[in-house]
Design a protein around this motif. Structure first.
Motif, short mmCIF file in Angstrom:
data_model
loop_
_atom_site.label_atom_id
_atom_site.label_comp_id
_atom_site.label_asym_id
_atom_site.label_seq_id
_atom_site.Cartn_x
_atom_site.Cartn_y
_atom_site.Cartn_z
N HIS A 1 48.63 49.31 29.91
CA HIS A 1 48.83 48.62 28.60
C HIS A 1 47.70 47.65 28.63
CE1 HIS A 1 49.79 45.01 31.41
NE2 HIS A 1 50.56 46.11 31.92
N GLY B 1 47.06 44.45 29.12
CA GLY B 1 46.87 43.40 30.02
C GLY B 1 46.24 44.41 31.23
N ASN B 2 46.63 45.65 31.63
CA ASN B 2 46.10 46.28 32.61
C ASN B 2 44.46 46.58 32.23
OD1 ASN B 2 48.69 48.67 32.75
ND2 ASN B 2 48.30 46.91 34.10
N PRO C 1 41.35 43.86 33.60
CA PRO C 1 40.32 43.71 34.96
C PRO C 1 39.14 44.71 34.55
CG PRO C 1 42.65 44.51 35.40
CD PRO C 1 42.59 44.24 34.12
N GLY D 1 42.98 42.02 39.80
CA GLY D 1 44.05 41.17 39.41
C GLY D 1 44.40 40.03 40.39
N ASP E 1 47.16 39.38 41.19
CA ASP E 1 48.45 39.54 41.72
C ASP E 1 47.92 40.49 42.94
OD1 ASP E 1 47.27 41.58 40.35
OD2 ASP E 1 48.93 42.84 40.10
N HIS E 2 46.65 40.79 43.08
CA HIS E 2 46.08 41.32 44.60
C HIS E 2 46.04 40.58 45.65
CE1 HIS E 2 46.57 45.23 42.41
NE2 HIS E 2 45.41 45.34 41.83
N GLU F 1 41.04 38.15 38.35
CA GLU F 1 40.82 37.83 36.94
C GLU F 1 42.54 37.64 36.83
OE1 GLU F 1 42.90 41.39 36.38
OE2 GLU F 1 42.81 40.03 34.71
N GLU F 2 42.86 36.78 35.76
CA GLU F 2 43.96 36.11 35.72
C GLU F 2 44.82 37.15 34.46
OE1 GLU F 2 46.63 34.24 35.82
OE2 GLU F 2 46.01 32.86 37.05
N PHE F 3 46.07 36.86 34.28
CA PHE F 3 46.90 37.76 33.30
C PHE F 3 46.75 37.58 32.00
CE2 PHE F 3 49.79 38.20 37.20
CZ PHE F 3 49.23 39.45 37.61
N ILE F 4 47.11 38.55 31.38
CA ILE F 4 47.49 38.35 29.91
C ILE F 4 48.92 38.26 29.76
CG2 ILE F 4 47.56 39.50 27.63
CD1 ILE F 4 44.74 40.84 28.02
N LYS G 1 54.10 37.35 31.66
CA LYS G 1 53.10 38.52 32.10
C LYS G 1 53.50 39.68 31.40
CE LYS G 1 51.30 41.32 35.77
NZ LYS G 1 51.55 42.07 37.19
N MET G 2 52.15 40.21 30.64
CA MET G 2 52.57 41.53 29.97
C MET G 2 52.79 42.64 31.04
SD MET G 2 50.39 43.66 27.38
CE MET G 2 50.49 42.68 25.99
P1 AMP Z 1 48.61 48.40 37.84
O1 AMP Z 1 48.48 49.60 37.19
O2 AMP Z 1 50.08 47.54 37.47
O3 AMP Z 1 48.48 48.32 39.54
O4 AMP Z 1 47.64 47.17 37.48
C1 AMP Z 1 46.28 47.53 37.22
C2 AMP Z 1 45.64 46.46 37.11
O5 AMP Z 1 45.95 45.63 36.01
C3 AMP Z 1 45.54 45.18 38.19
O6 AMP Z 1 44.51 44.86 38.59
C4 AMP Z 1 46.76 44.35 37.84
O7 AMP Z 1 46.22 43.00 38.33
C5 AMP Z 1 46.15 44.22 36.45
N1 AMP Z 1 47.10 43.73 35.48
C6 AMP Z 1 48.52 44.14 35.53
N2 AMP Z 1 49.20 43.33 34.43
C7 AMP Z 1 47.99 42.52 33.94
C8 AMP Z 1 48.26 41.50 32.82
N3 AMP Z 1 49.44 41.28 32.17
N4 AMP Z 1 47.09 41.00 32.60
C9 AMP Z 1 45.93 41.22 33.24
N5 AMP Z 1 45.97 41.77 34.18
C10 AMP Z 1 47.05 42.55 34.76
#
Ligand code: AMP
Ligand code: ZN
Length: 469
Positions: free
Chosen positions: A40, A42-43, A46, A242, A244-245, A273-276, A282-283
């Motif tokens: 998406h 948000g993903n 990064p 992100g 979250d890591h 980087e911060e989230f969208i 959080k998306m």
């Molecule tokens: P994932 O496929 O869920 O492992 O996410 C891939 C990357 O997207 C990771 O580095 C997450 O930190 C980042 N990420 C996931 N959701 C968001 C969001 N809403 N905004 C920004 N980064 C995000």
């Protein structure tokens, strides 16, 4: 440009002047996507962020090696080793091969990145193609006495690494009393994590390999340690991902790498980087509140308008996505491109004045990638009638090497307003429904028109519509 590039380092919690370990060469690793479904928007943040970072490093005359991984095995539904493998689950649900799913979504992600103006990574590496490197690293950890074996797999014992809590300032004592330990039978400490998971008795997984410990598959974290070492060496400059890591994935990567390789710090600069956010949260795929890039294109926005949207916020700040903000970014982007492309090549301007503007732009970039300030400066240059047009064109061409907005070359689709009595009537009806707060009807009309390839944009002057290309 001479004052250098300063970057915020999550490891030391301050902005630092960037110095590569190897003179003239910056080595960067970015955690990539888990390719079990579409990414998406948000993903995608990064990767936009990493693209700005790489461009900033290159603007300093550095050679950059940018490595990005693709997680196509081992990422469980819970980052803490419980739950199911996301790839296997997607395969079971769809009746397709995990390999085909991974190929499809990797390709889609690469296409999205390119549409957003992100340069392809120098190395794109897949977890499934680096099983032997992962096994070797686990063997090194085993030789150091950092592992133990339980029914479920081979685990890393975090008490063998004294700096475990440092990156994220974790409170391990508090974790000890928490519940995560119960999720995998036999784990010694809540933060211990899987290096190798055994295939369950009687369950045939699509993705499993032989290993010195038995048939199974690698834990999620080990792939990043093993592949970054393979392509960037035992120590390198920058690692991105992100926010979250921080507490789990990157913390675990550091533990494995520093123990296995006997180095410290394994990576000098950690950047997050911060989230969208969308609708106050959080998306994310699990909340289901997602848009993919194609949705934006279907609504008539340009891909680079999303890059423009992203540039409007600093990467370390949360950014809120909604239709209005996206429409505003789309208008802002189109306006800037139209202004840039309307400039003639006449006039060079006063070199000193230009140098001042140029310096202001690059100092914004080199101040921890201050995109909003850099973008605002580009906008000012585009509008500044006191500067000759040729000079403005030259400056915008130079700034675009970092912004990546194709300012001088983008082909904008036809102007936004068209006329057709039936569509005009529907758009007016939608507007009336919105004003009466009948959003269900308003959305219904928007969807109906979208199905015909018609996009509506709500502007302060009322709705405009146009046909998608
Ligand atoms: P994932 O496929 O869920 O492992 O996410 C891939 C990357 O997207 C990771 O580095 C997450 O930190 C980042 N990420 C996931 N959701 C968001 C969001 N809403 N905004 C920004 N980064 C995000
Ligand atoms: Zn990673």
């Amino acid at each position: 440009m001479s004052e250098g590039l300063s970057l915020y380092n999550s490891r030391t919690r301050r902005k630092e002047r960037f110095e590569p370990i190897e003179a003239g060469h910056a080595r960067v690793y970015s955690c990539g996507p888990t390719v079990y479904s579409a990414q998406h928007i948000g993903n995608l943040r990064p990767y936009l962020f990493a693209d700005l970072l790489v461009r900033a490093l290159r603007s300093q005359g550095l050679r950059v090696t940018h490595v990005v991984n693709v997680t196509d095995v081992g990422h469980l539904t819970d980052d803490a080793d419980a739950g199911e493998d996301k790839m296997e689950m997607a395969a079971q649900k769809s009746g397709r091969r995990a390999e085909d799913i991974a190929a499809e979504y990797t390709e889609q992600w690469l296409q999205d990145r390119r549409r957003l103006g992100c340069a392809d990574p120098d190395v794109l590496c897949k977890a499934t193609e680096h099983i032997s490197e992962q096994i070797e690293m686990i063997q090194a950890l085993e030789a150091k006495g950092a592992t133990y074996r339980i029914a479920d797999g081979l685990y890393f014992d975090v008490t063998t690494f004294s700096r475990y809590a440092d990156l994220a300032r974790l409170d391990l004592e508090q974790q000890q009393g928490g519940q995560r330990i119960g999720e995998v039978e036999g784990k010694r400490n809540p933060a211990d994590f899987a290096l190798w998971k055994f295939a369950e008795e009687g369950v045939r997984r699509q993705q499993e390999w032989d290993s010195p410990w038995g048939r199974g598959f690698p834990g999620w974290h080990i792939e990043c340690s093993a592949m970054s070492t393979r392509y960037l060496g035992r120590q390198f400059d920058i690692h991105t991902g992100g926010v979250d890591h921080l507490p789990v994935h990157h913390t675990n990567e550091i533990a494995q790498s520093e123990v296995a390789l006997d180095v410290h710090p394994w990576v000098n600069v950690w950047m997050h980087e911060e989230f969208i956010d969308f609708q106050g949260e959080k998306m994310s795929k699990s909340l289901g509140n997602i848009y993919v890039l194609q949705d934006l294109l279907d609504a008539g926005f340009l891909a680079l308008s999303f890059r423009y949207f992203f540039l409007q916020a600093h990467y370390r700040k949360q950014q809120t996505f909604n239709d209005e903000a996206m429409a505003a970014a789309d208008r802002g982007y189109r306006r800037l491109v139209a202004q840039a492309q309307g400039l003639s090549e006449e006039g060079k301007g006063d070199p000193e004045a230009l140098e001042g503007i140029r310096a202001a732009f690059w100092s914004a970039v080199h101040d921890d990638l201050n995109a909003p300030r850099a973008l605002a400066l580009a906008g000012q240059v585009a509008r500044d009638e006191a500067l000759p047009e040729g000079a403005r064109r030259t400056l915008l061409t130079e700034f675009d090497r970092w912004l990546g907005l194709d300012l001088l070359t983008a082909e904008l689709p036809a102007a936004i307003q068209e006329s057709d009595p039936r569509i005009d009537a529907l758009v007016a009806e939608r507007q009336a429904a919105r004003e009466a707060r009948d959003f269900a009807r308003a959305d219904e009309i928007r969807d109906l028109l979208a199905a015909e390839g018609i996009a509506i944009e709500d502007t302060p002057d009322g709705p405009l519509w146009r046909r998608n290309e």
